[in-house]
Design a protein around this motif. Structure first.
Motif, PDB file in Angstrom:
ATOM      1  N   LYS A   1       0.836  -1.203   0.000  1.00 36.65           N
ATOM      2  CA  LYS A   1       0.000   0.000   0.000  1.00 36.65           C
ATOM      3  C   LYS A   1       0.873   1.256   0.000  1.00 36.65           C
ATOM      4  O   LYS A   1       1.878   1.332   0.680  1.00 36.65           O
ATOM      5  N   GLY A   2       0.422   2.226  -0.783  1.00 39.38           N
ATOM      6  CA  GLY A   2       1.156   3.484  -0.847  1.00 39.38           C
ATOM      7  C   GLY A   2       2.323   3.465  -1.815  1.00 39.38           C
ATOM      8  O   GLY A   2       3.147   4.381  -1.812  1.00 39.38           O
ATOM      9  N   TYR A   3       2.400   2.430  -2.688  1.00 39.95           N
ATOM     10  CA  TYR A   3       3.495   2.390  -3.647  1.00 39.95           C
ATOM     11  C   TYR A   3       3.371   3.565  -4.625  1.00 39.95           C
ATOM     12  O   TYR A   3       2.298   4.135  -4.820  1.00 39.95           O
ATOM     13  N   GLU A   4       4.483   3.903  -5.233  1.00 38.52           N
ATOM     14  CA  GLU A   4       4.493   5.015  -6.188  1.00 38.52           C
ATOM     15  C   GLU A   4       5.380   4.647  -7.368  1.00 38.52           C
ATOM     16  O   GLU A   4       6.492   4.155  -7.194  1.00 38.52           O
ATOM     17  N   SER A   5       4.881   4.863  -8.554  1.00 37.92           N
ATOM     18  CA  SER A   5       5.629   4.578  -9.775  1.00 37.92           C
ATOM     19  C   SER A   5       5.332   5.666 -10.797  1.00 37.92           C
ATOM     20  O   SER A   5       4.179   5.870 -11.182  1.00 37.92           O
ATOM     21  N   ARG A   6       6.375   6.373 -11.221  1.00 34.81           N
ATOM     22  CA  ARG A   6       6.224   7.443 -12.202  1.00 34.81           C
ATOM     23  C   ARG A   6       7.411   7.401 -13.152  1.00 34.81           C
ATOM     24  O   ARG A   6       8.527   7.100 -12.747  1.00 34.81           O
ATOM     25  N   CYS A   7       7.144   7.738 -14.396  1.00 33.89           N
ATOM     26  CA  CYS A   7       8.197   7.843 -15.400  1.00 33.89           C
ATOM     27  C   CYS A   7       8.467   9.333 -15.621  1.00 33.89           C
ATOM     28  O   CYS A   7       7.537  10.102 -15.888  1.00 33.89           O
ATOM     29  N   ILE A   8       9.696   9.741 -15.486  1.00 28.72           N
ATOM     30  CA  ILE A   8      10.041  11.165 -15.566  1.00 28.72           C
ATOM     31  C   ILE A   8      11.155  11.393 -16.577  1.00 28.72           C
ATOM     32  O   ILE A   8      12.034  10.548 -16.755  1.00 28.72           O
ATOM     33  N   ARG A   9      11.095  12.528 -17.227  1.00 32.62           N
ATOM     34  CA  ARG A   9      12.161  12.867 -18.172  1.00 32.62           C
ATOM     35  C   ARG A   9      13.452  13.128 -17.397  1.00 32.62           C
ATOM     36  O   ARG A   9      13.455  13.841 -16.398  1.00 32.62           O
ATOM     37  N   ARG A  10      14.539  12.538 -17.879  1.00 28.72           N
ATOM     38  CA  ARG A  10      15.824  12.702 -17.204  1.00 28.72           C
ATOM     39  C   ARG A  10      16.232  14.179 -17.138  1.00 28.72           C
ATOM     40  O   ARG A  10      16.794  14.639 -16.141  1.00 28.72           O
ATOM     41  N   LYS A  11      15.935  14.920 -18.190  1.00 27.64           N
ATOM     42  CA  LYS A  11      16.275  16.337 -18.226  1.00 27.64           C
ATOM     43  C   LYS A  11      15.574  17.087 -17.087  1.00 27.64           C
ATOM     44  O   LYS A  11      16.190  17.903 -16.391  1.00 27.64           O
ATOM     45  N   ASP A  12      14.297  16.827 -16.873  1.00 33.44           N
ATOM     46  CA  ASP A  12      13.553  17.479 -15.793  1.00 33.44           C
ATOM     47  C   ASP A  12      14.144  17.130 -14.433  1.00 33.44           C
ATOM     48  O   ASP A  12      14.275  17.991 -13.553  1.00 33.44           O
ATOM     49  N   LEU A  13      14.495  15.871 -14.263  1.00 33.95           N
ATOM     50  CA  LEU A  13      15.024  15.404 -12.989  1.00 33.95           C
ATOM     51  C   LEU A  13      16.375  16.052 -12.671  1.00 33.95           C
ATOM     52  O   LEU A  13      16.573  16.621 -11.590  1.00 33.95           O
ATOM     53  N   LEU A  14      17.304  15.979 -13.618  1.00 35.04           N
ATOM     54  CA  LEU A  14      18.641  16.507 -13.365  1.00 35.04           C
ATOM     55  C   LEU A  14      18.639  18.024 -13.231  1.00 35.04           C
ATOM     56  O   LEU A  14      19.339  18.589 -12.372  1.00 35.04           O
ATOM     57  N   GLU A  15      17.867  18.712 -14.062  1.00 36.82           N
ATOM     58  CA  GLU A  15      17.827  20.172 -13.980  1.00 36.82           C
ATOM     59  C   GLU A  15      17.213  20.643 -12.665  1.00 36.82           C
ATOM     60  O   GLU A  15      17.642  21.663 -12.104  1.00 36.82           O
ATOM     61  N   THR A  16      16.247  19.913 -12.164  1.00 35.31           N
ATOM     62  CA  THR A  16      15.651  20.264 -10.865  1.00 35.31           C
ATOM     63  C   THR A  16      16.695  20.152  -9.755  1.00 35.31           C
ATOM     64  O   THR A  16      16.776  21.008  -8.871  1.00 35.31           O
ATOM     65  N   ILE A  17      17.496  19.100  -9.801  1.00 29.85           N
ATOM     66  CA  ILE A  17      18.559  18.932  -8.795  1.00 29.85           C
ATOM     67  C   ILE A  17      19.589  20.053  -8.917  1.00 29.85           C
ATOM     68  O   ILE A  17      19.972  20.681  -7.920  1.00 29.85           O
ATOM     69  N   VAL A  18      20.033  20.325 -10.133  1.00 29.55           N
ATOM     70  CA  VAL A  18      21.051  21.348 -10.361  1.00 29.55           C
ATOM     71  C   VAL A  18      20.580  22.717  -9.861  1.00 29.55           C
ATOM     72  O   VAL A  18      21.362  23.482  -9.277  1.00 29.55           O
ATOM     73  N   ASN A  19      19.318  23.023 -10.080  1.00 24.19           N
ATOM     74  CA  ASN A  19      18.781  24.320  -9.656  1.00 24.19           C
ATOM     75  C   ASN A  19      18.782  24.492  -8.145  1.00 24.19           C
ATOM     76  O   ASN A  19      18.682  25.621  -7.639  1.00 24.19           O
ATOM     77  N   GLU A  20      18.885  23.390  -7.400  1.00 19.74           N
ATOM     78  CA  GLU A  20      18.917  23.455  -5.940  1.00 19.74           C
ATOM     79  C   GLU A  20      20.342  23.542  -5.394  1.00 19.74           C
ATOM     80  O   GLU A  20      20.537  23.760  -4.199  1.00 19.74           O
ATOM     81  N   LEU A  21      21.318  23.356  -6.263  1.00 23.31           N
ATOM     82  CA  LEU A  21      22.714  23.351  -5.821  1.00 23.31           C
ATOM     83  C   LEU A  21      23.300  24.764  -5.812  1.00 23.31           C
ATOM     84  O   LEU A  21      22.908  25.610  -6.626  1.00 23.31           O
ATOM     85  N   PRO A  22      24.247  25.028  -4.930  1.00 23.15           N
ATOM     86  CA  PRO A  22      24.927  26.327  -4.940  1.00 23.15           C
ATOM     87  C   PRO A  22      25.690  26.515  -6.251  1.00 23.15           C
ATOM     88  O   PRO A  22      26.094  25.545  -6.892  1.00 23.15           O
ATOM     89  N   PRO A  23      25.879  27.777  -6.662  1.00 24.26           N
ATOM     90  CA  PRO A  23      26.670  28.036  -7.881  1.00 24.26           C
ATOM     91  C   PRO A  23      28.070  27.425  -7.747  1.00 24.26           C
ATOM     92  O   PRO A  23      28.611  27.301  -6.651  1.00 24.26           O
ATOM     93  N   ASP A  24      28.635  27.057  -8.865  1.00 28.19           N
ATOM     94  CA  ASP A  24      30.000  26.518  -8.925  1.00 28.19           C
ATOM     95  C   ASP A  24      30.143  25.153  -8.263  1.00 28.19           C
ATOM     96  O   ASP A  24      31.269  24.709  -8.000  1.00 28.19           O
ATOM     97  N   THR A  25      29.027  24.473  -7.994  1.00 28.28           N
ATOM     98  CA  THR A  25      29.130  23.103  -7.468  1.00 28.28           C
ATOM     99  C   THR A  25      29.662  22.158  -8.533  1.00 28.28           C
ATOM    100  O   THR A  25      30.451  21.257  -8.243  1.00 28.28           O
ATOM    101  N   ILE A  26      29.239  22.370  -9.786  1.00 32.08           N
ATOM    102  CA  ILE A  26      29.640  21.483 -10.886  1.00 32.08           C
ATOM    103  C   ILE A  26      30.733  22.154 -11.710  1.00 32.08           C
ATOM    104  O   ILE A  26      30.608  23.322 -12.087  1.00 32.08           O
ATOM    105  N   ARG A  27      31.784  21.422 -11.983  1.00 29.90           N
ATOM    106  CA  ARG A  27      32.846  21.902 -12.858  1.00 29.90           C
ATOM    107  C   ARG A  27      32.841  21.028 -14.111  1.00 29.90           C
ATOM    108  O   ARG A  27      33.216  19.849 -14.064  1.00 29.90           O
TER     109      ARG A  27
END
Length: 412
Positions: free
Chosen positions: A103-129
């Motif tokens: 009960k309460g399972y969750e299954s969703r298919c998400i675009r990789r671009k949406d997923l990664l960009e959402t994470i990046v937008n939460e990171l401080p500037p200059d985290t990724i080189r």
């Protein structure tokens, strides 16, 4: 952080800006710890188009505070439609959890671009080189020295390899290389401008050496995949891996006896939205007995446990890794017990704890994924009979059971 000319001191270096690396950086950021993420590409990599995330993955995304925003970008998959061996058509569908054991399972298919960009937008500037390819790893006392292709040098207290199936960090740890499983995959993402009209279900067909499926991401976008025995590709057709049009024709040939809906999603896919990959896994005993952690170095995501895609747990387990690893590092960096406490000993102890927690989980996921794929794609009358009699129930149960996992919070 100390920076001098072509040299920089960083507490935590993460190699690879994929799902595991970026989520680890975000989880550490939530704990108040800075990590530097090195990415060999010149920009964010979004190959793969989409991925299916299950209950365990959404729990991890909630821990880092982005689950709800991502849920707005994709729909919940409610059930499973499989091709009937009797009619050759999709069944009316059944709930994934028809016995209500999960009960309460969750299954969703998400675009990789949406997923990664959402994470990046939460990171401080200059985290990724970006454009930062690791060419050598050395030791200096208890620090690790990371040499980049551009001549830049990093000295770090912790080195985390999230650099995928061909991981430089995994090689430094002397982990045996992943092996081919004799199967390949072609994946695609198709947009229906006026709406796809598909129910929020996972559509599956398998047998005869082929496994094909698709599921809606949202009202307009549909993700599909086709896995097959590598031997099915003609030996003279070496160009298929680099030629999207040949990929498309090859998949249409494999699905020509499947329902019309299956062919439609392939036919309408733009060649630029297709990719080919050879499937590999890390042998379970190599994960069990190999060096996944050594002193202040470890691996996560596909650098730790590359697996076949048959239970949709590659990305999900990478998210689990990120939370568990960040929790263990948080304890090492933030919980100093006395003035004489040795930070490197705390780091090593924390990484050993991470390795122990993830080792058996990784072995289990790799093994179950391989077995499910083997059953689904095997040829022969016996396997066809087994698929017809009980595979539908087994597939749903395997998916739900492996997803029924809670990686915990960032603070224990």
């Amino acid at each position: 952080m100390k920076k001098v000319h072509n040299h920089e001191d960083v507490d935590i270096v993460i190699v690879g800006a994929g799902l595991a690396g970026l989520t680890t950086a975000l989880a550490l950021h939530r704990l108040g710890l800075r990590a530097l993420v090195l990415e060999s590409s010149g920009s964010l990599r979004v190959t793969g188009f989409a991925l299916t995330l299950w209950t365990n993955a959404w729990k991890a995304l909630d821990v880092v505070g982005i689950g709800d925003s991502l849920r707005q970008k994709c729909i919940q998959i409610k059930g499973l439609k499989m091709v009937s061996p009797d009619t050759g058509l999709y069944t009316s569908g059944q709930p994934l959890d028809k016995d209500e054991k999960f009960k309460g399972y969750e299954s969703r298919c998400i675009r990789r671009k949406d997923l990664l960009e959402t994470i990046v937008n939460e990171l401080p500037p200059d985290t990724i080189r970006y454009s930062s390819k690791v060419v050598m790893i050395e030791e200096l006392d208890r620090f690790k020295i990371v040499h980049l292709a551009d001549g830049f040098i990093l000295k770090t207290k912790v080195l985390i390899g999230c650099d995928g199936i061909n991981s430089v960090v995994a090689r430094w740890l002397a982990l045996p290389a992943p092996v081919r499983v004799g199967r390949s995959a072609i994946r695609g993402l198709v947009e229906f401008p006026n709406g796809s009209g598909f129910d929020p279900m996972s559509y599956l067909s398998f047998g005869g050496g082929t496994r094909f499926g698709f599921r809606p991401v949202d009202d307009k976008n549909v993700y599909w995949f086709c896995t097959f025995a590598s031997s099915q590709v003609p030996s003279y057709d070496d160009e298929i891996q680099e030629n999207p049009m040949k990929m498309k024709q090859f998949v249409l040939g494999l699905t020509n006896k499947m329902p019309r809906e299956a062919q439609e999603v392939v036919e309408k896919t733009s060649p630029s939205n297709m990719s080919y990959s050879t499937l590999k896994l890390r042998l379970p005993w190599d994960v069990l007995f190999g060096n996944t952690v050594k002193e202040n170095v470890c691996v996560a995501g596909d650098a730790l446990h590359p697996m076949t895609p048959d239970i949709n747990q590659g990305g999900c387990s990478a998210l689990e890794d990120a939370i568990v690893l960040s929790r263990c590092l948080g304890e090492a960096f933030l919980k100093k017990s006395s003035e004489n406490d040795d930070e490197f000993e705390r780091i090593e102890k924390g990484l050993l704890k991470y390795g122990k927690e993830r080792r058996w989980r990784s072995v289990s996921l790799i093994s179950v994924a391989y077995c499910v794929g083997f059953i689904q794609q095997s040829k022969g009358k016996v396997m066809s009979f087994l698929r017809k009699v009980w595979l539908s129930n087994y597939t749903s149960t395997a998916l739900l059971k492996m997803a029924n996992y809670d990686c915990g919070d960032l603070v224990s």
